[in-house]
Design a protein around this motif. Structure first.
Motif, PDB file in Angstrom:
ATOM      1  N   ARG A   1       1.225  -1.073  -0.147  1.00 10.70           N
ATOM      2  CA  ARG A   1      -0.241  -0.329  -0.247  1.00 10.70           C
ATOM      3  C   ARG A   1       1.207   1.147  -0.045  1.00 10.70           C
ATOM      4  N   ALA A   2       0.527   2.724  -0.169  1.00  6.86           N
ATOM      5  CA  ALA A   2       0.869   3.760  -0.441  1.00  6.86           C
ATOM      6  C   ALA A   2       0.095   4.516   0.532  1.00  6.86           C
ATOM      7  N   ASN A   3       1.433   5.647   0.815  1.00 11.44           N
ATOM      8  CA  ASN A   3       0.985   7.179   1.837  1.00 11.44           C
ATOM      9  C   ASN A   3       1.690   7.876   0.837  1.00 11.44           C
ATOM     10  N   TYR A   4       1.312   9.062   1.182  1.00 12.34           N
ATOM     11  CA  TYR A   4       1.692  10.368   0.629  1.00 12.34           C
ATOM     12  C   TYR A   4       1.326  11.108   1.571  1.00 12.34           C
ATOM     13  N   GLY A   5       2.312  12.227   1.943  1.00 14.95           N
ATOM     14  CA  GLY A   5       2.106  13.502   2.844  1.00 14.95           C
ATOM     15  C   GLY A   5       3.935  14.229   3.217  1.00 14.95           C
ATOM     16  N   SER A   6       3.857  15.678   3.033  1.00 15.05           N
ATOM     17  CA  SER A   6       4.770  16.761   2.964  1.00 15.05           C
ATOM     18  C   SER A   6       6.287  15.491   2.636  1.00 15.05           C
ATOM     19  N   GLY A   7       5.795  15.813   1.419  1.00 15.04           N
ATOM     20  CA  GLY A   7       7.293  15.986   0.091  1.00 15.04           C
ATOM     21  C   GLY A   7       7.013  14.012   0.126  1.00 15.04           C
ATOM     22  N   ARG A   8       6.746  13.208   0.842  1.00 15.51           N
ATOM     23  CA  ARG A   8       7.358  11.577   0.845  1.00 15.51           C
ATOM     24  C   ARG A   8       6.296  10.737   0.608  1.00 15.51           C
ATOM     25  N   LEU A   9       6.606   9.709  -0.693  1.00 13.20           N
ATOM     26  CA  LEU A   9       5.765   9.245  -0.444  1.00 13.20           C
ATOM     27  C   LEU A   9       6.420   7.119  -0.576  1.00 13.20           C
ATOM     28  N   VAL A  10       5.608   6.640   0.630  1.00  7.35           N
ATOM     29  CA  VAL A  10       6.058   5.481   1.369  1.00  7.35           C
ATOM     30  C   VAL A  10       4.858   4.061   0.727  1.00  7.35           C
ATOM     31  N   LEU A  11       5.779   3.721  -0.060  1.00 11.93           N
ATOM     32  CA  LEU A  11       5.313   1.960  -0.102  1.00 11.93           C
ATOM     33  C   LEU A  11       5.269   0.922   1.171  1.00 11.93           C
ATOM     34  N   PHE A  12       4.277   0.617   1.670  1.00 18.28           N
ATOM     35  CA  PHE A  12       4.389  -0.576   2.529  1.00 18.28           C
ATOM     36  C   PHE A  12       4.006  -1.332   2.270  1.00 18.28           C
ATOM     37  N   ILE A  13       5.097  -2.287   2.680  1.00 17.80           N
ATOM     38  CA  ILE A  13       4.946  -4.035   2.280  1.00 17.80           C
ATOM     39  C   ILE A  13       5.284  -4.609   3.099  1.00 17.80           C
ATOM     40  N   ASP A  14       4.330  -6.350   4.031  1.00 14.34           N
ATOM     41  CA  ASP A  14       4.415  -6.532   4.612  1.00 14.34           C
ATOM     42  C   ASP A  14       5.730  -7.756   4.724  1.00 14.34           C
ATOM     43  N   GLY A  15       5.850  -7.429   6.379  1.00 14.94           N
ATOM     44  CA  GLY A  15       7.696  -8.315   6.404  1.00 14.94           C
ATOM     45  C   GLY A  15       7.482 -10.093   5.690  1.00 14.94           C
ATOM     46  N   SER A  16       6.868 -10.197   6.141  1.00 14.38           N
ATOM     47  CA  SER A  16       6.941 -11.509   5.257  1.00 14.38           C
ATOM     48  C   SER A  16       7.016 -11.695   4.037  1.00 14.38           C
ATOM     49  N   ASP A  17       6.618 -10.820   2.845  1.00 18.93           N
ATOM     50  CA  ASP A  17       6.139 -10.854   1.814  1.00 18.93           C
ATOM     51  C   ASP A  17       7.954 -10.682   1.583  1.00 18.93           C
ATOM     52  N   ALA A  18       8.374  -9.205   1.762  1.00 15.79           N
ATOM     53  CA  ALA A  18       9.985  -8.480   1.201  1.00 15.79           C
ATOM     54  C   ALA A  18      10.831  -9.953   2.028  1.00 15.79           C
ATOM     55  N   ARG A  19      10.477 -10.373   3.538  1.00 11.20           N
ATOM     56  CA  ARG A  19      11.807 -11.738   2.764  1.00 11.20           C
ATOM     57  C   ARG A  19      11.557 -13.009   1.846  1.00 11.20           C
ATOM     58  N   GLU A  20      10.401 -13.515   1.688  1.00  9.48           N
ATOM     59  CA  GLU A  20      10.044 -14.010   0.407  1.00  9.48           C
ATOM     60  C   GLU A  20      10.567 -13.479  -0.725  1.00  9.48           C
ATOM     61  N   TRP A  21      10.211 -12.347  -1.252  1.00 11.31           N
ATOM     62  CA  TRP A  21      10.460 -11.251  -2.095  1.00 11.31           C
ATOM     63  C   TRP A  21      12.107 -11.890  -2.771  1.00 11.31           C
ATOM     64  N   ARG A  22      12.416 -11.743  -1.241  1.00 13.93           N
ATOM     65  CA  ARG A  22      14.482 -12.154  -1.557  1.00 13.93           C
ATOM     66  C   ARG A  22      14.750 -12.819  -1.939  1.00 13.93           C
ATOM     67  N   GLY A  23      14.374 -13.924  -1.242  1.00 16.30           N
ATOM     68  CA  GLY A  23      15.003 -15.089  -1.211  1.00 16.30           C
ATOM     69  C   GLY A  23      14.178 -16.230  -2.266  1.00 16.30           C
ATOM     70  N   SER A  24      13.784 -15.726  -3.544  1.00 18.32           N
ATOM     71  CA  SER A  24      12.889 -16.052  -4.514  1.00 18.32           C
ATOM     72  C   SER A  24      12.977 -15.283  -6.097  1.00 18.32           C
ATOM     73  N   ASP A  25      12.523 -16.274  -7.015  1.00 19.18           N
ATOM     74  CA  ASP A  25      12.363 -15.941  -8.244  1.00 19.18           C
ATOM     75  C   ASP A  25      11.063 -15.153  -8.112  1.00 19.18           C
ATOM     76  N   ARG A  26      10.272 -14.291  -7.357  1.00 15.14           N
ATOM     77  CA  ARG A  26       9.195 -13.922  -7.527  1.00 15.14           C
ATOM     78  C   ARG A  26       9.357 -11.986  -8.139  1.00 15.14           C
TER      79      ARG A  26
END
Length: 144
Positions: free
Chosen positions: A73-98
């Motif tokens: 998901r995304a959020n924006y405020g004060s000149g900052r765009l932040v995309l949030f990702i679930d921690g398990s998704d991030a770890r699996e993403w790094r360790g896979s071919d996704r």
């Protein structure tokens, strides 16, 4: 809550973050170094100074945080765009071919598409721009 933007003084040796905004879609690509940074520190950020001082800047970050599995998901405020990702998704993403994640989020009574992807090396990069692919993932395609 979004923190103040701290634009780095030196961008040398940094990983690459590529941001594309088209219509109601945000596409962000991270290279290997950026994905490693996300998993080990819970965030990865780039900033662009748009004027004098640190307060006139735009920053974009990917952070492990309040997001459902498979639904960045995304959020924006004060000149900052932040995309949030679930921690398990991030770890699996790094360790896979996704390749990444593609999710639609409701924003102001409309749908906004959030795309997080691996940054793949380009085969036809102009001479002299090779450093852009220093930490890129190996491209599984035959052409860009």
């Amino acid at each position: 809550m979004l923190a103040a933007v701290n634009a780095p003084e030196d961008f040398s040796g940094k990983s690459t973050m590529k941001l594309r905004i088209k219509g109601t879609a945000i596409r962000l690509r991270r290279d290997r170094k950026g994905l490693d940074e996300l998993v080990t520190t819970d965030q990865t950020q780039e900033a662009l100074r748009l004027g004098p001082g640190r307060s006139v800047a735009f920053s974009c970050s990917v952070e492990i945080g309040n997001a459902h599995r498979g639904q960045p998901r995304a959020n924006y405020g004060s000149g900052r765009l932040v995309l949030f990702i679930d921690g398990s998704d991030a770890r699996e993403w790094r360790g896979s071919d996704r390749v990444g994640f593609d999710h639609e989020q409701v924003a102001e009574n409309a749908m906004m598409r959030i795309i997080l992807e691996r940054d793949f090396a380009c085969f036809d990069r102009p001479s002299g721009d090779e450093s852009d692919d220093a930490y890129a993932f190996q491209n599984p395609s035959d052409a860009c």
